[in-house]
Scaffold this active site. Structure first.
Site, PDB file in Angstrom:
ATOM      1  N   ALA A  65       0.931  -1.596  -0.040  1.00  0.00           N
ATOM      2  CA  ALA A  65       0.294   0.232   0.254  1.00  0.00           C
ATOM      3  C   ALA A  65       0.872   1.494   0.002  1.00  0.00           C
ATOM      4  O   ALA A  65       2.097   1.435   0.121  1.00  0.00           O
ATOM      5  CB  ALA A  65      -0.752  -0.237   1.412  1.00  0.00           C
ATOM      6  N   GLY A 108       0.351  -4.816   0.868  1.00  0.00           N
ATOM      7  CA  GLY A 108      -0.745  -5.027  -0.256  1.00  0.00           C
ATOM      8  C   GLY A 108      -0.462  -5.570  -1.246  1.00  0.00           C
ATOM      9  O   GLY A 108      -1.233  -6.008  -2.030  1.00  0.00           O
ATOM     10  N   GLU A 111      -0.649  -8.989  -0.030  1.00  0.00           N
ATOM     11  CA  GLU A 111      -1.910  -9.001   0.074  1.00  0.00           C
ATOM     12  C   GLU A 111      -3.376  -9.613  -1.202  1.00  0.00           C
ATOM     13  O   GLU A 111      -4.055  -9.684  -1.361  1.00  0.00           O
ATOM     14  CB  GLU A 111      -2.674  -8.328   0.653  1.00  0.00           C
ATOM     15  N   GLU A 131       4.875  -4.704   7.378  1.00  0.00           N
ATOM     16  CA  GLU A 131       4.377  -3.626   8.072  1.00  0.00           C
ATOM     17  C   GLU A 131       4.616  -3.646   9.354  1.00  0.00           C
ATOM     18  O   GLU A 131       4.558  -2.435   9.958  1.00  0.00           O
ATOM     19  CB  GLU A 131       2.232  -3.768   7.684  1.00  0.00           C
TER      20      GLU A 131
HETATM   21  N1  CO8 Z   1       4.714   3.005  -0.762  1.00  0.00           N
HETATM   22  C1  CO8 Z   1       4.782   4.679  -1.286  1.00  0.00           C
HETATM   23  N2  CO8 Z   1       5.891   4.441  -1.862  1.00  0.00           N
HETATM   24  C2  CO8 Z   1       6.844   3.221  -2.345  1.00  0.00           C
HETATM   25  C3  CO8 Z   1       7.195   1.838  -1.326  1.00  0.00           C
HETATM   26  C4  CO8 Z   1       5.533   1.974   0.089  1.00  0.00           C
HETATM   27  N3  CO8 Z   1       4.873   0.309  -0.247  1.00  0.00           N
HETATM   28  N4  CO8 Z   1       7.641   0.972  -2.130  1.00  0.00           N
HETATM   29  C5  CO8 Z   1       8.591   1.862  -2.735  1.00  0.00           C
HETATM   30  N5  CO8 Z   1       7.702   3.088  -3.093  1.00  0.00           N
HETATM   31  C6  CO8 Z   1       8.865   4.320  -3.039  1.00  0.00           C
HETATM   32  C7  CO8 Z   1      10.256   5.115  -2.246  1.00  0.00           C
HETATM   33  O1  CO8 Z   1       9.796   5.390  -1.824  1.00  0.00           O
HETATM   34  C8  CO8 Z   1      11.028   5.325  -3.715  1.00  0.00           C
HETATM   35  O2  CO8 Z   1      10.748   6.622  -3.842  1.00  0.00           O
HETATM   36  P1  CO8 Z   1      11.372   7.747  -4.225  1.00  0.00           P
HETATM   37  O3  CO8 Z   1      12.294   7.598  -4.924  1.00  0.00           O
HETATM   38  O4  CO8 Z   1      10.774   8.978  -4.288  1.00  0.00           O
HETATM   39  O5  CO8 Z   1      12.536   7.768  -3.099  1.00  0.00           O
HETATM   40  C9  CO8 Z   1      10.856   4.494  -4.672  1.00  0.00           C
HETATM   41  O6  CO8 Z   1       9.314   3.786  -4.535  1.00  0.00           O
HETATM   42  C10 CO8 Z   1      12.128   3.523  -5.210  1.00  0.00           C
HETATM   43  O7  CO8 Z   1      12.051   2.275  -3.756  1.00  0.00           O
HETATM   44  P2  CO8 Z   1      13.031   2.102  -3.384  1.00  0.00           P
HETATM   45  O8  CO8 Z   1      14.256   2.843  -3.548  1.00  0.00           O
HETATM   46  O9  CO8 Z   1      12.877   1.939  -1.542  1.00  0.00           O
HETATM   47  O10 CO8 Z   1      13.851   0.783  -3.921  1.00  0.00           O
HETATM   48  P3  CO8 Z   1      14.970  -0.117  -3.386  1.00  0.00           P
HETATM   49  O11 CO8 Z   1      15.153  -0.674  -4.935  1.00  0.00           O
HETATM   50  O12 CO8 Z   1      15.860   0.535  -2.988  1.00  0.00           O
HETATM   51  O13 CO8 Z   1      13.857  -1.013  -2.652  1.00  0.00           O
HETATM   52  C11 CO8 Z   1      12.082  -2.214  -1.803  1.00  0.00           C
HETATM   53  C12 CO8 Z   1      13.105  -1.448  -2.884  1.00  0.00           C
HETATM   54  C13 CO8 Z   1      13.008  -3.343  -0.914  1.00  0.00           C
HETATM   55  C14 CO8 Z   1      10.731  -2.295  -2.134  1.00  0.00           C
HETATM   56  C15 CO8 Z   1      11.897  -0.912  -0.478  1.00  0.00           C
HETATM   57  O14 CO8 Z   1      11.041   0.259  -1.647  1.00  0.00           O
HETATM   58  C16 CO8 Z   1      10.625  -0.861   0.064  1.00  0.00           C
HETATM   59  O15 CO8 Z   1      10.911  -2.117   1.578  1.00  0.00           O
HETATM   60  N6  CO8 Z   1       9.377  -0.233   0.071  1.00  0.00           N
HETATM   61  C17 CO8 Z   1       8.074  -0.208   1.497  1.00  0.00           C
HETATM   62  C18 CO8 Z   1       8.056  -2.536   1.412  1.00  0.00           C
HETATM   63  C19 CO8 Z   1       6.633  -2.168   2.416  1.00  0.00           C
HETATM   64  O16 CO8 Z   1       6.949  -1.740   3.975  1.00  0.00           O
HETATM   65  N7  CO8 Z   1       5.571  -2.559   2.315  1.00  0.00           N
HETATM   66  C20 CO8 Z   1       4.558  -2.576   2.896  1.00  0.00           C
HETATM   67  C21 CO8 Z   1       3.547  -1.010   2.555  1.00  0.00           C
HETATM   68  S1  CO8 Z   1       2.394  -1.247   4.053  1.00  0.00           S
HETATM   69  C22 CO8 Z   1       0.671  -2.178   3.323  1.00  0.00           C
HETATM   70  O17 CO8 Z   1       1.605  -2.509   2.448  1.00  0.00           O
HETATM   71  C23 CO8 Z   1      -0.031  -2.941   4.128  1.00  0.00           C
HETATM   72  C24 CO8 Z   1      -0.412  -1.537   5.069  1.00  0.00           C
HETATM   73  C25 CO8 Z   1      -1.204  -1.954   6.079  1.00  0.00           C
HETATM   74  C26 CO8 Z   1      -1.726  -0.528   7.053  1.00  0.00           C
HETATM   75  C27 CO8 Z   1      -3.238  -0.849   7.150  1.00  0.00           C
HETATM   76  C28 CO8 Z   1      -3.187   0.854   8.646  1.00  0.00           C
HETATM   77  C29 CO8 Z   1      -4.673   1.351   8.387  1.00  0.00           C
END
Ligand code: CO8
Length: 257
Positions: A65, A108, A111, A131
């Site tokens: 997400a 997400g 999921e 998460e």
């Molecule tokens: N959301 C928003 N932006 C994202 C996300 C994300 N989930 N994942 C990556 N991006 C963006 C980064 O911020 C980056 O943007 P920018 O260039 O502007 O800085 C761009 O995508 C590229 O990402 P990276 O530079 O980080 O790329 P890497 O190859 O270095 O790393 C990873 C890849 C390992 C996938 C890393 O991006 C990462 O860890 N991402 C987050 C993964 C994560 O934690 N996902 C879970 C999200 S929460 C969810 O899905 C459910 C939430 C339920 C919550 C309920 C609340 C009510």
């Protein structure tokens, strides 16, 4: 009805949805959610479509997400908008949906893949529910579906530590149906979807409904449901045609496609 965050195409009788937010690794913001659900529903209602494939890029199916969109939200906002509940509409699509997953399927993204009917993984696919590392927990069904698909121990470990599974482990655990080389993923998923789309559509849809029933009910009720649906299939022309074609050693020509 334009789409901005996904690409929507048809390949024969297959509807193809490709997530297209490369700069955010296909993170699922509200717009992506709305567009995927809208496109899947449109394919479901289109008589020319028999199966749907959802895919991402070679680097990311979806990295979760959209964290940046969620960050400022308050409890009352998430509650009042019933955040993520619109995804339920995807699970009500009656035609089969295959997730073709390469690269990251995190949070997400994992999921979303699990909401599909089965997952074909590229050899570079990585699945996880990270998460916990950002101070929350799965919110699009991950704590429930992952547990049912891979069992409590592995699901608990993944949700509590954020550890990722590679494609091999995901296949071993029953999360994905099989692994293919990354370069062949889309072609293979389209081939499988194309095959499904050639069968009798009511038979395909009833089969999907019956298998999904296994997750919603007891074994005896599920078996009873299956038997009743099986009986109902004898009202289909396609049952007569399919069985006649077998006896006559020819390819079935299903009418209800
Ligand atoms: N959301 C928003 N932006 C994202 C996300 C994300 N989930 N994942 C990556 N991006 C963006 C980064 O911020 C980056 O943007 P920018 O260039 O502007 O800085 C761009 O995508 C590229 O990402 P990276 O530079 O980080 O790329 P890497 O190859 O270095 O790393 C990873 C890849 C390992 C996938 C890393 O991006 C990462 O860890 N991402 C987050 C993964 C994560 O934690 N996902 C879970 C999200 S929460 C969810 O899905 C459910 C939430 C339920 C919550 C309920 C609340 C009510």
């Amino acid at each position: 009805m334009a789409y901005e965050t996904i690409l929507v195409e048809t390949r024969g009788r297959v509807g193809l949805i490709t997530l297209d937010r490369p700069k955010a690794l296909n993170a699922l913001n509200a717009q992506v959610q709305d567009e995927i659900v809208r496109a899947a529903k449109a394919f479901d209602e289109n008589a020319k479509i028999g199966a749907i494939v959802i895919t991402g890029s070679e680097k990311a199916f979806a990295a979760g997400a959209d964290i940046k969109e969620m960050q400022p939200k308050t409890y009352i906002e998430t509650y009042m908008e019933d955040m993520f509940s619109d995804w339920d509409a995807l699970t009500r699509v009656r035609k089969p949906i295959i997730a073709a997953v390469a690269g990251y399927a995190l949070g997400g993204g994992c999921e979303l893949a699990m909401m599909c009917d089965f997952i074909i993984a590229a050899d570079n696919a990585r699945f996880g529910q990270p998460e916990i590392t950002i101070g929350v927990m799965p919110g699009m069904g991950g704590s429930q579906r992952l547990t049912r698909f891979v069992g409590k121990s592995k699901a608990m470990e993944m949700c509590l530590t954020g550890r990722m599974m590679d494609a091999e482990e995901a296949e071993r655990s029953g999360l994905v149906s099989r692994i293919v080389p990354a370069g062949e993923l889309l072609e293979e998923a389209l081939k499988v979807a194309g095959k499904i789309a050639e069968f009798s559509m009511p038979a395909v849809m009833m089969t999907k409904e019956a298998v999904n029933r296994a997750y919603e009910t007891t074994l005896s009720e599920g078996v009873r449901f299956e038997r009743r649906v099986f009986h109902a299939m004898f009202a289909l022309d396609d049952q007569k045609e399919g069985m006649a074609a077998f006896s006559e050693k020819r390819t079935a020509q299903f009418k209800n496609r």
